[in-house]
Design a protein around this motif. Sequence first.
Motif, PDB file in Angstrom:
ATOM      1  N   GLU A  18      44.104  94.064  53.251  1.00 26.90           N
ATOM      2  CA  GLU A  18      43.332  93.588  54.407  1.00 26.90           C
ATOM      3  C   GLU A  18      44.098  93.735  55.716  1.00 26.90           C
ATOM      4  O   GLU A  18      43.505  93.660  56.786  1.00 26.90           O
ATOM      5  N   LEU A 169      31.966  85.718  56.586  1.00 28.57           N
ATOM      6  CA  LEU A 169      32.268  86.361  55.316  1.00 28.57           C
ATOM      7  C   LEU A 169      31.780  87.813  55.299  1.00 28.57           C
ATOM      8  O   LEU A 169      32.471  88.708  54.813  1.00 28.57           O
ATOM      9  N   PHE A 170      30.602  88.033  55.861  1.00 25.87           N
ATOM     10  CA  PHE A 170      30.045  89.386  55.895  1.00 25.87           C
ATOM     11  C   PHE A 170      30.936  90.320  56.703  1.00 25.87           C
ATOM     12  O   PHE A 170      31.270  91.426  56.265  1.00 25.87           O
ATOM     13  N   GLU A 172      34.102  89.903  57.535  1.00 21.81           N
ATOM     14  CA  GLU A 172      35.453  90.036  56.996  1.00 21.81           C
ATOM     15  C   GLU A 172      35.516  91.099  55.901  1.00 21.81           C
ATOM     16  O   GLU A 172      36.554  91.725  55.695  1.00 21.81           O
ATOM     17  N   ASN A 173      34.408  91.310  55.232  1.00 21.01           N
ATOM     18  CA  ASN A 173      34.378  92.361  54.207  1.00 21.01           C
ATOM     19  C   ASN A 173      34.604  93.740  54.806  1.00 21.01           C
ATOM     20  O   ASN A 173      34.994  94.672  54.097  1.00 21.01           O
ATOM     21  N   TYR A 174      34.330  93.885  56.103  1.00 17.75           N
ATOM     22  CA  TYR A 174      34.493  95.173  56.766  1.00 17.75           C
ATOM     23  C   TYR A 174      35.815  95.276  57.516  1.00 17.75           C
ATOM     24  O   TYR A 174      36.044  96.223  58.259  1.00 17.75           O
ATOM     25  N   LYS A 356      39.081  82.770  45.756  1.00 11.42           N
ATOM     26  CA  LYS A 356      38.647  83.829  46.660  1.00 11.42           C
ATOM     27  C   LYS A 356      38.234  83.222  47.997  1.00 11.42           C
ATOM     28  O   LYS A 356      37.821  82.067  48.070  1.00 11.42           O
ATOM     29  N   LYS A 357      38.334  84.022  49.052  1.00 12.77           N
ATOM     30  CA  LYS A 357      38.084  83.488  50.390  1.00 12.77           C
ATOM     31  C   LYS A 357      36.661  82.962  50.554  1.00 12.77           C
ATOM     32  O   LYS A 357      36.439  81.955  51.230  1.00 12.77           O
ATOM     33  N   TRP A 358      35.700  83.620  49.940  1.00  8.75           N
ATOM     34  CA  TRP A 358      34.315  83.162  50.114  1.00  8.75           C
ATOM     35  C   TRP A 358      34.130  81.788  49.473  1.00  8.75           C
ATOM     36  O   TRP A 358      33.387  80.948  49.995  1.00  8.75           O
TER      37      TRP A 358
END
Length: 497
Positions: A18, A169-170, A172-174, A356-358
């Motif tokens: 990351e 969260l959405f 951060e996935n990118y 997990k972060k989520w």
Amino acid sequence: MSSDPLLLPTETAYDPTEKVHIIGLDDVTPDDAAPPFSWRKLWLFTGPGFLMSIAFLDPGNLEGDLQAGAIAGYSLLWLLLWATAIGLLVQLLSARLGVATGRHLAELCREEYPNWAGKLLWIMAELALIGADIQEVIGSAIALKILTNGFLPLWAGVLITAFDCFIFLFLENYGVRKLEALFAFLITVMAISFAWMFGETKPNAKELLVGLVVPKLNSRTIQQAVGVVGCIIMPHNVFLHSALVQSREVDPRKPGRVREALRYYSIESTIALVVSFIINLFVTTVFAKAFFGTAIADTIGLGNAGQYLEQKFGGGLVPILYIWAVGLLAAGQSSTITGTYAGQFIMGGFLDLRLKKWARALITRSCAIVPTLIVALIFDSSEDTLDVLNEWLNVLQSIQIPFALIPLLCLVAKEDLMGVFAIGRVLKTVSWLVAALVIAINGYLLQQFIAEEISGVALTSILGVFTVAYVAFVVYLIWRGITVSTFGFYKLRNQAA
């Protein structure tokens, strides 16, 4: 390694995949020498400081700004400037700790203190975070209520705001940079909104400059002065910044790379807090121009500020009420997302959670949203009681400040932990004096609040017991930081490994 999809093999602020890759990592330079300055590298390091600066722009700070302007006029602008400088010092120490050790403050507290003290520090940090989150979510809900002409009640705005963690969260996935771009956009919205208000109201330039350079303080404005300083140091933000700086690839075993990172983080954090100071200045001077010396100055809060501005300055091409609401919404949304972020690091670091972060984000958001919903349902129809609640929440956060500042200052001065990056005698003295000043100012705020709100033998007795326990724990943290360190052994274990 665990096969549970909720678990990570180890608790870390950021997974190596990351982290933002910094160009020139393979440059041939001595390990103890920082590479030459690069504008491109500054751009790559830019981000964590702006996320940190959101805490200086949250709805609680905006309310402190507007009340300082309405009640004290331009006279406290000098204090806003110096309070921001104090905040910068604290945040740079937090960044220094994170970069030099490769670990964040919550993790290090778990390592340094006995289990009982670490758990108590975690509880204090969570309480401060929940108090800040209630203010931030309520601020967003007020903005949504204004923008929908009262159609959305506070509780509905709270539910909408609660879903910001899913946006987080959405994105951060990118990648981290996408999340940082969102915050840059929200800060830009705040800057444009409050600059527009500044231009519409045209505050007095001469009084503004005098307020910045000439210190003034009197008995009538002392409470607002305490509020200006008290809002700047946010306990959860001290924990947050030490984790955010680990989003870049920096090897703490190479002093030159650490020096390079600290140089760029210092520059970008300073720029970020200059921007936040200007935005706070806009808000303070707008309300100083509009309401200083008026009969309603003492009654203005977040809930009614927009209506009072519209009554004073009229609708215009774009009604100032909606400009205020847009800026307030951007402040509330950005600060609730950073609150979710901080909650992950605090919970994961203190408890050594491998979730997990989520999963951590959902737990963190749930801890804050339930009390916020209760607050919204109880106080939806009463602005006066909402202001009283805000005072209680300010006190809640004020009493938590020592439990972030003292561990930070103790840890960042430890040579067995920080190595050559431990702060020297002069910086250590200045930092402790600043910490003592901030704690004393917040202690004054607490004393004033107790004198006004607490009465009766039972409540006074309970408060007395709490005060003794509180002071004892603060003294213990200072004593422990001065006399005991586990990090010499920690480093030996790492070297042996």
